[in-house]
Every structure is written in C-alpha cells, then in structure tokens.
Design an enzyme around this catalytic site. Structure first.
Site, PDB file in Angstrom:
ATOM      1  NE  ARG A   7     -23.202 -77.744  53.344  1.00 19.78           N
ATOM      2  CZ  ARG A   7     -23.784 -76.915  53.188  1.00 19.78           C
ATOM      3  NH1 ARG A   7     -24.528 -76.445  52.161  1.00 19.78           N
ATOM      4  NH2 ARG A   7     -23.551 -75.967  54.318  1.00 19.78           N
ATOM      5  CE  LYS A  33     -29.201 -68.526  52.910  1.00 19.20           C
ATOM      6  NZ  LYS A  33     -28.940 -69.536  53.926  1.00 19.20           N
ATOM      7  NE  ARG A  43     -24.492 -75.152  59.024  1.00 17.33           N
ATOM      8  CZ  ARG A  43     -25.101 -75.604  58.066  1.00 17.33           C
ATOM      9  NH1 ARG A  43     -25.248 -77.049  57.995  1.00 17.33           N
ATOM     10  NH2 ARG A  43     -25.411 -74.800  57.236  1.00 17.33           N
ATOM     11  NE  ARG A  76     -27.585 -79.038  53.257  1.00 15.34           N
ATOM     12  CZ  ARG A  76     -27.586 -77.781  53.447  1.00 15.34           C
ATOM     13  NH1 ARG A  76     -28.451 -76.757  52.791  1.00 15.34           N
ATOM     14  NH2 ARG A  76     -26.950 -77.471  54.467  1.00 15.34           N
ATOM     15  NE  ARG A  85     -24.137 -68.017  57.643  1.00 13.22           N
ATOM     16  CZ  ARG A  85     -24.228 -68.613  56.592  1.00 13.22           C
ATOM     17  NH1 ARG A  85     -23.579 -68.148  55.238  1.00 13.22           N
ATOM     18  NH2 ARG A  85     -24.692 -69.979  56.422  1.00 13.22           N
TER      19      ARG A  85
HETATM   20  P1  AMP Z   1     -23.562 -71.804  53.930  1.00 16.01           P
HETATM   21  O1  AMP Z   1     -23.280 -72.677  52.483  1.00 16.01           O
HETATM   22  O2  AMP Z   1     -23.839 -70.541  53.852  1.00 16.01           O
HETATM   23  O3  AMP Z   1     -24.312 -72.507  55.006  1.00 16.01           O
HETATM   24  O4  AMP Z   1     -22.113 -71.593  54.764  1.00 16.01           O
HETATM   25  C1  AMP Z   1     -21.325 -72.660  55.243  1.00 16.01           C
HETATM   26  C2  AMP Z   1     -20.571 -72.364  56.423  1.00 16.01           C
HETATM   27  O5  AMP Z   1     -19.572 -71.402  55.623  1.00 16.01           O
HETATM   28  C3  AMP Z   1     -21.125 -71.626  57.552  1.00 16.01           C
HETATM   29  O6  AMP Z   1     -21.554 -72.610  58.580  1.00 16.01           O
HETATM   30  C4  AMP Z   1     -20.061 -70.896  57.911  1.00 16.01           C
HETATM   31  O7  AMP Z   1     -19.153 -71.630  58.842  1.00 16.01           O
HETATM   32  C5  AMP Z   1     -19.438 -70.481  56.893  1.00 16.01           C
HETATM   33  N1  AMP Z   1     -19.662 -69.012  56.522  1.00 16.01           N
HETATM   34  C6  AMP Z   1     -20.614 -68.729  55.107  1.00 16.01           C
HETATM   35  N2  AMP Z   1     -20.921 -67.593  55.047  1.00 16.01           N
HETATM   36  C7  AMP Z   1     -20.512 -66.959  56.309  1.00 16.01           C
HETATM   37  C8  AMP Z   1     -20.605 -65.543  56.675  1.00 16.01           C
HETATM   38  N3  AMP Z   1     -21.162 -64.738  55.836  1.00 16.01           N
HETATM   39  N4  AMP Z   1     -19.995 -65.314  57.930  1.00 16.01           N
HETATM   40  C9  AMP Z   1     -19.429 -66.309  58.644  1.00 16.01           C
HETATM   41  N5  AMP Z   1     -19.382 -67.469  58.269  1.00 16.01           N
HETATM   42  C10 AMP Z   1     -19.899 -67.872  57.077  1.00 16.01           C
END
Ligand code: AMP
Length: 186
Positions: free
Chosen positions: A129, A13, A140, A127, A88
């Site tokens: 991270r 993404k 996840r 990756r 989400r």
């Molecule tokens: P991402 O970079 O979008 O994969 O987000 C990394 C982490 O941030 C996720 O694994 C969640 O812990 C948190 N996070 C990001 N966006 C959301 C969301 N819309 N709702 C809940 N947690 C979020």
C-alpha cells in the site's frame, strides 16, 4: 455485540474483520477506510489527513473523534459494531467511552490481534500500500508501540481485553476469534 479490534499494522485485522462482520452480522467501522475514502473524494478532511497517513503518523485526535462520533450518532447499531483502527490513542479511548456511556451501549470485548514485529515487517513489505514503504512501516510500528499499545492496559483494567495469536492460517485465527465471540451471543 460491540467489539473493538486492536492490533499493529500488518497483524491481519482487515482480513479477520471481514470474517467477523460476515459471521456475526455486525457493522464494520474502520477509520482507516473512512479516511482513505475521504482522501479519494478530496474532501477537506481527506486533504488534511493525507499528509499524516503518507508519513505513517496519526491523524489528529479531534479529527478522528469527530468522524467517529458522527457515525455513532447517525447510524443504527442495534446489531452491534466492530471498531477497527479506532481508538488508537488514550484520548480517543476516553472520548469513545463517553459516547458509549451516553448512548448506554457499553463494549462487550476488546480483541487484540498479536503478531511479532519481524513477521509484521515481512507482511507489510508484501502488501505494497502507499503507506507500506520501509521507513513508513517502521514509523507506523513505532507509533503503534508508543501510542496504541497503552490502550491494552486501559482495557485490561476494565476486564475487556482478550488477546489472540495472529500467526498461522487465516481460518485457524478466525477459529480463535470465534471461541471468544461465541460467548457473547445470546
Ligand atoms: P489503518 O487502515 O487503520 O491502518 O489506517 C491508515 C492510516 O490512517 C493510519 O496510519 C493513520 O495515519 C490514519 N488513521 C486511521 N485510524 C486512525 C485513528 N484512530 N487515529 C489516528 N489516525 C488514524
């Protein structure tokens, strides 16, 4: 153009989002990026969110909804936006619908980037991270399947969902994205 971008962690993404916002001059709103910035800056939201992020759990809906509504109400989105990593959960999607209805700015399309699980594991392991450790990755992906996948049906019912094959060359995937988005220009 107002777009939601949905896909499991590791689907690519972020890479495609960068190409979309460059190509279509949209504002990129990534809740993951906002949260990582808050963690780095050690704000109250960041300190609170970090424990969820490190274990692969979602940050609570009310925290995320507050972050996004602040942005949606404070910024000028005439050119449109790409929402990446939000919503989400169903409560987040419903809260977003309310915000957009209030602002009379409905969504144009919801893009789903689809990649099989074994490919996701491989990509995430590469990756590296801090939230890409094997047990966290598994968590996840499970959380995605349980909480985010139901959104696909939610948007399908609104006739907004378009699914894209997220496998293959980055540019080939972007071509698939363009075929869909070009219909919404003009
Ligand atoms: P991402 O970079 O979008 O994969 O987000 C990394 C982490 O941030 C996720 O694994 C969640 O812990 C948190 N996070 C990001 N966006 C959301 C969301 N819309 N709702 C809940 N947690 C979020």
């Amino acid at each position: 153009m107002r777009i939601i971008f949905i896909g499991p962690p590791g689907a690519g993404k972020g890479t495609q989002a960068t190409k979309i916002i460059d190509g279509y001059k949209l504002v990129h709103l990534s809740t993951g990026d906002m949260l990582r910035a808050a963690v780095k800056a050690k704000t109250e939201i960041g300190l609170n969110a970090e424990k969820y992020m490190l274990s692969g759990q979602f940050v609570p809906d009310n925290v995320i909804i507050d972050i996004i509504s602040d942005r949606l109400n404070s910024q000028d989105f005439k050119a449109g936006f790409l929402l990446d990593g939000f919503p989400r959960t169903l409560p987040q999607a419903q809260a977003l619908d309310e915000m957009l209805q209030k602002n009379k700015t409905p969504l144009d399309v919801v893009l789903e980037l689809k990649v099989p699980d074994d490919e996701l594991y491989r990509r995430l392991a590469e990756r590296g991270r801090t939230d890409d450790k094997p047990d966290v990755i598994r968590n996840r992906l499970t959380v995605y399947a349980e909480q985010t996948a139901p959104l696909l049906q939610y948007y399908e019912k609104q006739s907004l969902l378009k699914t894209i094959d997220g496998q293959g060359d980055v540019n080939a995937i972007f071509e698939r994205v363009r075929k869909i988005l070009d219909k919404f220009i003009g």
